[in-house]
Design a protein around this motif. Structure first.
Motif, PDB file in Angstrom:
ATOM      1  N   VAL A 201      41.539  32.985  55.180  1.00 45.24           N
ATOM      2  CA  VAL A 201      42.229  34.114  54.562  1.00 45.24           C
ATOM      3  C   VAL A 201      41.150  35.164  54.301  1.00 45.24           C
ATOM      4  O   VAL A 201      40.052  34.828  53.855  1.00 45.24           O
ATOM      5  CB  VAL A 201      42.904  33.712  53.241  1.00 45.24           C
ATOM      6  N   SER A 202      41.443  36.428  54.576  1.00 43.12           N
ATOM      7  CA  SER A 202      40.426  37.465  54.384  1.00 43.12           C
ATOM      8  C   SER A 202      40.943  38.558  53.458  1.00 43.12           C
ATOM      9  O   SER A 202      42.144  38.818  53.387  1.00 43.12           O
ATOM     10  CB  SER A 202      40.007  38.070  55.729  1.00 43.12           C
ATOM     11  N   ALA A 203      40.006  39.212  52.743  1.00 42.26           N
ATOM     12  CA  ALA A 203      40.385  40.270  51.816  1.00 42.26           C
ATOM     13  C   ALA A 203      39.218  41.226  51.603  1.00 42.26           C
ATOM     14  O   ALA A 203      38.059  40.827  51.631  1.00 42.26           O
ATOM     15  CB  ALA A 203      40.809  39.673  50.474  1.00 42.26           C
ATOM     16  N   VAL A 204      39.554  42.505  51.386  1.00 41.95           N
ATOM     17  CA  VAL A 204      38.576  43.526  51.022  1.00 41.95           C
ATOM     18  C   VAL A 204      39.079  44.195  49.746  1.00 41.95           C
ATOM     19  O   VAL A 204      40.218  44.647  49.692  1.00 41.95           O
ATOM     20  CB  VAL A 204      38.398  44.573  52.140  1.00 41.95           C
ATOM     21  N   LEU A 205      38.230  44.250  48.725  1.00 45.33           N
ATOM     22  CA  LEU A 205      38.616  44.801  47.438  1.00 45.33           C
ATOM     23  C   LEU A 205      37.644  45.886  46.993  1.00 45.33           C
ATOM     24  O   LEU A 205      36.527  45.976  47.496  1.00 45.33           O
ATOM     25  CB  LEU A 205      38.647  43.701  46.364  1.00 45.33           C
ATOM     26  N   GLN A 206      38.068  46.690  46.029  1.00 45.84           N
ATOM     27  CA  GLN A 206      37.185  47.627  45.348  1.00 45.84           C
ATOM     28  C   GLN A 206      36.946  47.119  43.939  1.00 45.84           C
ATOM     29  O   GLN A 206      37.828  46.518  43.329  1.00 45.84           O
ATOM     30  CB  GLN A 206      37.819  49.009  45.257  1.00 45.84           C
ATOM     31  N   GLY A 207      35.746  47.375  43.412  1.00 47.64           N
ATOM     32  CA  GLY A 207      35.506  46.995  42.029  1.00 47.64           C
ATOM     33  C   GLY A 207      34.098  46.521  41.775  1.00 47.64           C
ATOM     34  O   GLY A 207      33.196  46.698  42.601  1.00 47.64           O
ATOM     35  N   ASP A 208      33.921  45.884  40.631  1.00 48.44           N
ATOM     36  CA  ASP A 208      32.636  45.313  40.256  1.00 48.44           C
ATOM     37  C   ASP A 208      32.431  44.001  41.006  1.00 48.44           C
ATOM     38  O   ASP A 208      33.315  43.145  41.012  1.00 48.44           O
ATOM     39  CB  ASP A 208      32.618  45.065  38.747  1.00 48.44           C
ATOM     40  N   PRO A 209      31.279  43.823  41.681  1.00 46.88           N
ATOM     41  CA  PRO A 209      31.060  42.636  42.516  1.00 46.88           C
ATOM     42  C   PRO A 209      31.283  41.317  41.794  1.00 46.88           C
ATOM     43  O   PRO A 209      31.967  40.433  42.313  1.00 46.88           O
ATOM     44  CB  PRO A 209      29.604  42.791  42.948  1.00 46.88           C
ATOM     45  N   HIS A 210      30.729  41.191  40.588  1.00 45.38           N
ATOM     46  CA  HIS A 210      30.852  39.934  39.862  1.00 45.38           C
ATOM     47  C   HIS A 210      32.284  39.690  39.392  1.00 45.38           C
ATOM     48  O   HIS A 210      32.882  38.650  39.642  1.00 45.38           O
ATOM     49  CB  HIS A 210      29.874  39.941  38.673  1.00 45.38           C
ATOM     50  N   LYS A 211      32.861  40.679  38.725  1.00 39.28           N
ATOM     51  CA  LYS A 211      34.199  40.513  38.152  1.00 39.28           C
ATOM     52  C   LYS A 211      35.255  40.334  39.242  1.00 39.28           C
ATOM     53  O   LYS A 211      36.185  39.530  39.100  1.00 39.28           O
ATOM     54  CB  LYS A 211      34.554  41.709  37.278  1.00 39.28           C
ATOM     55  N   SER A 212      35.122  41.069  40.337  1.00 37.44           N
ATOM     56  CA  SER A 212      36.106  40.970  41.422  1.00 37.44           C
ATOM     57  C   SER A 212      36.132  39.574  42.020  1.00 37.44           C
ATOM     58  O   SER A 212      37.199  39.041  42.343  1.00 37.44           O
ATOM     59  CB  SER A 212      35.794  41.998  42.513  1.00 37.44           C
TER      60      SER A 212
END
Length: 298
Positions: A80-91
């Motif tokens: 399963v793949s995903a790309v997110l925006q945000g803080d690296p640790h919290k995400s």
């Protein structure tokens, strides 16, 4: 043992070198691997620019994830793949909760210019806050990473965090057939040569024997045959890393909240040193937060 594994990647050489190990774990446990890229929008330099820069980061992230996902598919591992925006640790931690991840595998460090995603500090923060085991892999190590392991080391200090590490070590040994090595280091660096120090060291050794006996009893209750227990004296981080080399350990398993008056395996101290210095992967298990802890951190 693991049904879902999270592998965060920034596409760096460090991350790519660890992907193979993550896939070995997934294949051994017939698990699905989740490959995640986070566009780091938590930095001021990115947040103020936004727009086009964010688009570029996401586009690059999609390319990185697509390449890693294709490699996983070629190896026969469900992905399963995903790309997110945000803080690296919290995400990463939030994604692991939302996707019911059983284990996170990530490099101890990684860096690609503006996309500084898998830094050592981020890895340590994930280890300290994730509710599931985190496997940290030093990509600069000179030993091949092999899973399933043949020899698993579990340092213990008698704390609740260390007890979780023992339980995880038992699970790994039972699932893979590895020999489990229980280990305690009596920290003698601060002890002087006088009689009081000698007495204190004797007391610490006696307590160490009691802790190892308790851990060994837990192992025996599971009918696990291949187990050893050893007590050493000295600097914990150095002694643990030396034991890893001397006994051909493939995997070390530790609790991040283990602490007593005489032996520290806590993040920011011994644990942080081991993360950066260990020649083999380390699995970190964290004591669950109480409701009051969770409320105070929110």
């Amino acid at each position: 043992m693991y049904d879902t594994i999270l592998f965060p990647t920034d596409g760096s050489d460090a991350a790519e070198s660890v992907l193979e190990y993550a896939l070995q774990i997934a294949a051994e446990h017939e698990a699905t691997i989740h490959i995640l890229n986070v566009a780091d929008t938590g930095r001021d330099s990115v947040t103020t620019i936004r727009g086009e820069v964010i688009d570029v980061l996401e586009t690059e992230g999609e390319r990185i994830v697509a390449e890693a996902a294709q490699y996983a598919k070629d190896e026969g591992v469900p992905v399963v793949s995903a790309v997110l925006q945000g803080d690296p640790h919290k995400s990463r931690v939030d994604y692991s909760k939302q996707s019911d991840i059983d284990c996170i595998v990530m490099p101890t460090h990684g860096q690609r210019g503006i996309k500084r995603i898998l830094l050592g500090s981020v890895t340590e923060r994930v280890i300290n806050t994730a509710a599931v085991p985190v496997v940290s892999v030093n990509p600069a190590g000179d030993r091949p990473f092999v899973y399933p392991p043949k020899h698993v080391l579990v340092p213990t200090d008698g704390s609740r965090g260390a007890a979780l590490a023992v339980a995880e070590g038992i699970n790994v040994a039972r699932a893979t057939g590895a020999t489990l090595h229980l280990f305690h280091v009596v920290e003698t660096g601060g002890l002087g040569p006088d009689a009081r120090s000698v007495l204190k060291e004797g007391e610490l050794t006696e307590r160490a024997n009691e802790m190892l006996a308790e851990a060994t009893e837990k192992v025996e209750e599971t009918s696990l045959d291949s187990v050893t227990s050893v007590i050493e004296h000295g600097n914990p981080a150095k002694v643990i890393c030396d034991d890893i080399d001397e006994n051909e350990i493939d995997l070390a398993i530790m609790g991040t909240h283990g602490q007593t008056d005489f032996s520290r395996y806590v993040m920011g101290g011994v644990s942080a040193k081991i993360i950066r210095q260990s020649p083999v992967p380390g699995t970190w298990v964290r004591e669950p937060e109480s409701e009051s802890d969770e409320q105070s951190s929110s």
